[in-house]
Motif scaffolding. Structure first.
Motif, PDB file in Angstrom:
ATOM      1  N   TYR A  58     -30.418 -51.166   4.532  1.00 24.68           N
ATOM      2  CA  TYR A  58     -29.459 -50.506   3.643  1.00 24.68           C
ATOM      3  C   TYR A  58     -30.196 -50.013   2.408  1.00 24.68           C
ATOM      4  N   ASN A  59     -29.898 -48.765   1.990  1.00 25.45           N
ATOM      5  CA  ASN A  59     -30.489 -48.185   0.788  1.00 25.45           C
ATOM      6  C   ASN A  59     -29.396 -47.553  -0.061  1.00 25.45           C
ATOM      7  N   TYR A  60     -29.505 -47.748  -1.353  1.00 21.26           N
ATOM      8  CA  TYR A  60     -28.623 -47.054  -2.290  1.00 21.26           C
ATOM      9  C   TYR A  60     -29.486 -46.237  -3.234  1.00 21.26           C
ATOM     10  N   ASP A  61     -29.452 -44.902  -3.038  1.00 20.31           N
ATOM     11  CA  ASP A  61     -30.217 -43.984  -3.856  1.00 20.31           C
ATOM     12  C   ASP A  61     -31.662 -44.477  -3.945  1.00 20.31           C
ATOM     13  N   GLN A  62     -32.267 -44.423  -5.103  1.00 20.26           N
ATOM     14  CA  GLN A  62     -33.603 -44.957  -5.311  1.00 20.26           C
ATOM     15  C   GLN A  62     -33.538 -46.298  -6.038  1.00 20.26           C
ATOM     16  N   LEU A  63     -32.359 -46.922  -6.032  1.00 17.13           N
ATOM     17  CA  LEU A  63     -32.151 -48.142  -6.808  1.00 17.13           C
ATOM     18  C   LEU A  63     -32.333 -49.417  -5.990  1.00 17.13           C
ATOM     19  N   LEU A  64     -31.728 -49.464  -4.800  1.00 17.48           N
ATOM     20  CA  LEU A  64     -31.611 -50.724  -4.085  1.00 17.48           C
ATOM     21  C   LEU A  64     -31.916 -50.542  -2.604  1.00 17.48           C
ATOM     22  N   SER A  65     -32.626 -51.501  -2.029  1.00 21.40           N
ATOM     23  CA  SER A  65     -32.829 -51.516  -0.574  1.00 21.40           C
ATOM     24  C   SER A  65     -32.834 -52.962  -0.100  1.00 21.40           C
ATOM     25  N   VAL A  66     -32.200 -53.186   1.055  1.00 15.10           N
ATOM     26  CA  VAL A  66     -32.104 -54.517   1.650  1.00 15.10           C
ATOM     27  C   VAL A  66     -32.407 -54.396   3.140  1.00 15.10           C
ATOM     28  N   THR A  67     -33.225 -55.315   3.655  1.00 16.03           N
ATOM     29  CA  THR A  67     -33.571 -55.325   5.082  1.00 16.03           C
ATOM     30  C   THR A  67     -33.440 -56.734   5.636  1.00 16.03           C
ATOM     31  N   PHE A  68     -32.796 -56.857   6.797  1.00 19.36           N
ATOM     32  CA  PHE A  68     -32.731 -58.120   7.524  1.00 19.36           C
ATOM     33  C   PHE A  68     -33.192 -57.855   8.956  1.00 19.36           C
ATOM     34  N   ASN A  69     -33.990 -58.739   9.513  1.00 19.10           N
ATOM     35  CA  ASN A  69     -34.323 -58.636  10.933  1.00 19.10           C
ATOM     36  C   ASN A  69     -34.475 -60.013  11.550  1.00 19.10           C
ATOM     37  N   LEU A  70     -34.266 -60.084  12.849  1.00 22.03           N
ATOM     38  CA  LEU A  70     -34.335 -61.342  13.594  1.00 22.03           C
ATOM     39  C   LEU A  70     -34.929 -61.069  14.964  1.00 22.03           C
ATOM     40  N   THR A  71     -35.807 -61.956  15.426  1.00 18.82           N
ATOM     41  CA  THR A  71     -36.441 -61.818  16.739  1.00 18.82           C
ATOM     42  C   THR A  71     -36.341 -63.133  17.505  1.00 18.82           C
ATOM     43  N   TYR A  72     -35.909 -63.048  18.757  1.00 21.09           N
ATOM     44  CA  TYR A  72     -35.914 -64.200  19.668  1.00 21.09           C
ATOM     45  C   TYR A  72     -36.737 -63.813  20.885  1.00 21.09           C
ATOM     46  N   GLN A  73     -37.679 -64.675  21.259  1.00 21.11           N
ATOM     47  CA  GLN A  73     -38.479 -64.406  22.455  1.00 21.11           C
ATOM     48  C   GLN A  73     -38.690 -65.697  23.230  1.00 21.11           C
ATOM     49  N   ASN A  74     -38.497 -65.610  24.522  1.00 22.54           N
ATOM     50  CA  ASN A  74     -38.630 -66.767  25.403  1.00 22.54           C
ATOM     51  C   ASN A  74     -39.797 -66.508  26.352  1.00 22.54           C
ATOM     52  N   ALA A  75     -40.968 -67.006  25.995  1.00 19.99           N
ATOM     53  CA  ALA A  75     -42.171 -66.822  26.813  1.00 19.99           C
ATOM     54  C   ALA A  75     -42.398 -68.088  27.619  1.00 19.99           C
ATOM     55  N   ILE A  76     -42.297 -67.985  28.933  1.00 16.57           N
ATOM     56  CA  ILE A  76     -42.442 -69.171  29.780  1.00 16.57           C
ATOM     57  C   ILE A  76     -43.561 -68.966  30.797  1.00 16.57           C
ATOM     58  N   ASN A  77     -44.179 -70.073  31.154  1.00 16.25           N
ATOM     59  CA  ASN A  77     -45.223 -70.057  32.173  1.00 16.25           C
ATOM     60  C   ASN A  77     -44.572 -70.108  33.550  1.00 16.25           C
ATOM     61  N   THR A  78     -44.786 -69.095  34.376  1.00 16.43           N
ATOM     62  CA  THR A  78     -44.233 -69.068  35.726  1.00 16.43           C
ATOM     63  C   THR A  78     -45.310 -69.343  36.773  1.00 16.43           C
TER      64      THR A  78
END
Length: 797
Positions: free
Chosen positions: A649-669
């Motif tokens: 999210y950005n508001y003009d040149q005043l404010l910016s907010v970022t959220f991110n999330l990652t889930y990864q399931n790496a398994i040995n097969t």
């Protein structure tokens, strides 16, 4: 395989002959900012209804124009509008290229009102993060720290400044991920050219490709790739900065360019210098219960009567220094060359080693030095011989030398005391000054042909030839195990731009050739062995726009990753060589959607995607109990599934907010009996250990122009990183109550910067790990606690 090659050649020749005839008058050309293409620029032919928009290459085409006099106008937000007059005859083709100049009055709103190059990359068919790093220019961050905030990316460092790190994208890491600067592999430039060394000022934009990589990079990047894009402007500029921080950390950077207007000659230079004592506090490590005895010698027999305790001590042998300088000279915008540059570079690293691959092994005298030299040449030309045909080529000759000194027969304790040992610190029976020499020849060429505005093809060829020589310079008899690695990669891509730009498809195929020559001991006899491997990969990347800001995209690649020199021959440190490794492969799938919209001065961007990786002959480092080192092995199969999401999210040149999330399931097969490794045996369907599976980031920035005077800016940034706990070893092995894990971590960073005179003078203060929390990465190696730094930056253009 030869049959496939013939088909590729015939296909390229066939499509290259489609547009040889011009039956109507038309206008085409490229729109650029210096050497960087401008995508999305509007082209309008006044006095008609004919218009066009430039594509990702900056290319536009106006067709079916009647003879007559016209005025053509080109505009793009943030740039000065340009118009030209021309007269068209019947059956005439006119080529017009435009170099737009930036408009300072519009630039303040370009991020929220216009589509930047960063946004264009995000909305391509590839699963890619595009990061505009210019907003971080006043921070003390290196590129690793910026990338570590990105969705799907996790960087695990082994310590402070200059320490080794493992870069992971969607669960695939290490050599499975490749790193580039302007499309050129970083390793060609030398060992100091590393993401944790490069200051943020040297980059303009970062591109993170996940699992599926464009053929133009010419890489065997099975897990993905990071491309650092530097400034391509032709104007004069100078950017100088220096920062000082905790642990006596100094970081200096310089990048600049000078253009002679009369001759058109351009000279570019860049460099950096980094140093640190890295003497941060280690908490809860083993020390003598009788109290610290730094530097004291203790006879081994006396240790039997002494007890160990848990204590807090400073690291005492972790100094780091690196320096890099490189320069280029050449010309741009000539009839016979859009770009021609010749360059050279030198870099050097000096490093004390404090630990092995885990912190139970403590070093007190082991040192590592390296230096590298390189010479380069690059060339680029659009509309080569015929309209729409482009060529870019690069070649380099470099030489890397590494020297590891391990000559003291001693064992150290975390308080600095030491005792005699029958082996060196790294567990060798003889004193060693290990030398590794690796001269390298690298060449790459990209050729593209625009059939028409809706169809284009590109062809890439990459050659990477490396020699390896290892020997002990401390020994009178310099026995060595030499070897060579020769890689050739050919990539062909066909791109469609259909339904008025709503649907974009890229089909591609890649041919991988590996020639490996090495020597190894077979039944105590030194034997030369040659290995030849040929593999074919392929894939597709698609994007469909449902509306102006809403789109879906999908990509798939059957990719291969060829062995690297460190894996086959060792790194002279914690990794021993394994000449019997095989290439690894993976089927990579990405499915995602994005949505961007704007309400007044508020802009939003939402993106979510899922990914699937099925890797075969997975190369994974495991501890070797006999040598106390790591050794790479081919596991039969590893499957990775997961999802990631990001909200900005950005508001003009005043404010910016970022959220991110990652889930990864790496398994040995890998099923029982498919591997000879005890470390892997019995871990079927276990999560891959020593690798995070859930993590996220939050970034809050607020800044105000002219708050403390005219042409000034004050900006505050808060960054938080969350990493969920994960097992250090296989989850099925050992007692669950005593199983080693890396606990959940919340790390907070804050920064305050002030700029004046339109960004000419800048000062910033930063605090990392504000709450001084324990932070870990690879094999539970402790990273620095709370630290402070201040940075000064001078920028003119």
């Amino acid at each position: 395989m030869s049959y496939g090659k013939i088909l590729l050649i015939l296909f390229f020749c066939a499509v290259s002959s489609v547009a040889t005839a011009q039956t109507t008058s038309d206008i085409s050309g490229y729109i650029k900012d210096g050497n960087e293409p401008i995508a999305g620029a509007s082209v309008l032919l006044k006095g008609s209804k004919i218009g066009a928009t430039s594509d990702a290459r900056g290319y536009f085409e106006l067709k079916n124009i009647k003879p007559g006099s016209y005025s053509i106008m080109v505009s793009y937000l943030g740039y000065v509008r340009e118009s030209r007059s021309l007269t068209l005859a019947a059956d005439q083709h006119v080529n017009l290229d435009f170099l737009l100049k930036r408009d300072p009055q519009q630039l303040k709103n370009v991020d929220i009102s216009g589509k930047t190059k960063t946004q264009e990359v995000r909305e391509s068919g590839f699963a890619v993060n595009a990061i505009d790093v210019k907003k971080f220019a006043n921070t003390t961050a290196d590129l690793n720290q910026i990338l570590n905030r990105s969705t799907g990316v996790r960087i695990r460092e082994q310590g402070g400044l200059g320490s080794d790190f493992k870069f992971s994208i969607n669960g695939l890491s290490g050599k499975q991920v490749k790193f580039f600067i302007d499309g050129i592999p970083m390793e060609v430039m030398g060992s100091a050219m590393s993401l944790n060394n490069i200051p943020v000022n040297l980059a303009d934009r970062l591109e993170v490709y996940k699992g599926v990589v464009p053929v133009t990079l010419g890489a065997d990047a099975m897990g993905g790739a990071v491309n650092v894009v530097t400034s391509q402007k032709v104007n004069n500029y100078l950017d100088v900065s220096h920062s000082y921080g905790s642990f006596n950390t100094n970081r200096s950077a310089l990048t600049g360019q000078y253009t002679d207007q009369k001759t058109g000659i351009i000279v570019k230079a860049s460099g950096f210098r980094n140093s640190s004592k890295n003497n941060y506090k280690m908490k809860g490590v083993d020390v003598l219960a009788s109290g610290p005895q730094p530097g004291n010698y203790i006879p081994e027999e006396e240790l039997f009567g002494k007890e160990y305790a848990s204590g807090d001590v400073k690291r005492f042998h972790d100094n780091y220094f690196s320096v890099l300088g490189q320069a280029e000279a050449g010309i741009t915008n000539k009839k016979w060359a859009d770009v021609l540059f010749i360059g050279g570079g030198y870099n050097e690293t000096r490093q004390d080693l404090q630990t092995g691959f885990d912190q139970k092994t403590v070093y007190g005298k082991v040192k590592r030095t390296s230096y590298a030299k390189s010479a380069t040449i690059r060339y680029k030309k659009d509309n080569l011989f015929t309209e729409g045909l482009s060529l870019s080529a690069f070649a380099a000759r470099s030489a890397d030398t590494y020297r590891t000194t391990d000559t003291v027969f001693a064992k150290y304790i975390w308080d600095g005391s030491w005792y005699d040992s029958g082996y060196t610190e790294m567990g060798r029976s003889i004193a060693t000054v290990g030398v590794i020499r690796r001269p390298r020849t690298y060449a790459m060429a990209n050729m593209g042909y625009v059939i028409n505005p809706r169809h284009s093809i590109s062809l890439n060829y990459t050659l990477d030839h490396l020699k390896n020589e290892n020997y002990n310079a401390y020994s009178e008899q310099r026995d060595s195990l030499p070897g060579k690695i020769n890689k050739q990669i050919v990539g062909l891509a066909y791109q469609q731009d259909l339904m008025g730009g709503k649907l974009v498809n890229t089909f591609f195929a890649k041919y991988y050739n590996l020639g490996l020559n090495r020597t190894k001991y077979v039944n105590r006899i030194l034997t030369a062995q040659d290995t030849l491997a040929n593999n074919m990969g392929y894939g597709i990347a698609s994007r469909y726009k449902l509306s102006n800001g809403l789109g879906i995209k999908a990509s798939y690649e059957h990719a291969y990753r060829l062995q690297e020199a460190e894996e086959v021959f060792g790194d002279g440190l914690n990794l021993q060589g394994n000449p019997d490794l095989k290439p690894e492969s993976s089927d990579n799938i990405n499915l995602g959607a994005f949505y961007s919209f704007q309400v007044s001065k508020n802009s939003f961007f939402i993106e979510a995607s899922g990914f699937y990786r099925n890797a075969k002959d997975f190369i994974f480092p495991v501890p070797d109990v006999r040598s106390n080192l790591l050794k790479n092995e081919n596991q039969s199969s590893v499957r990775i599934t997961g999802f990631e999401s990001e909200l900005r999210y950005n508001y003009d040149q005043l404010l910016s907010v970022t959220f991110n999330l990652t889930y990864q399931n790496a398994i040995n097969t890998t099923k029982t009996g498919q591997t000879e490794s005890y470390y892997v045996e019995g871990s079927y369907k276990n999560k891959i250990p020593n690798q995070p599976w859930l993590f996220g980031n939050a970034d809050f920035t607020i800044g105000k122009d002219n708050l403390l005077g005219k042409d000034t800016r004050l900006q505050f940034n808060w960054f938080t990183q969350y990493i969920n706990w994960f097992y250090l070893t296989w989850e099925s092995k050992g007692n669950p109550n005593g199983k080693s894990d890396i606990p959940t971590q919340f790390i907070h960073n804050a920064a305050l910067s002030y700029s004046l005179n339109k960004g000419k003078y800048n000062i910033s203060a930063e605090c990392r790990n504000l709450t001084d929390r324990m932070s870990y990465d690879n094999f539970k190696l402790q990273k620095p606690g709370r630290s402070f730094s201040i940075k000064f930056r001078y920028f003119i253009q």
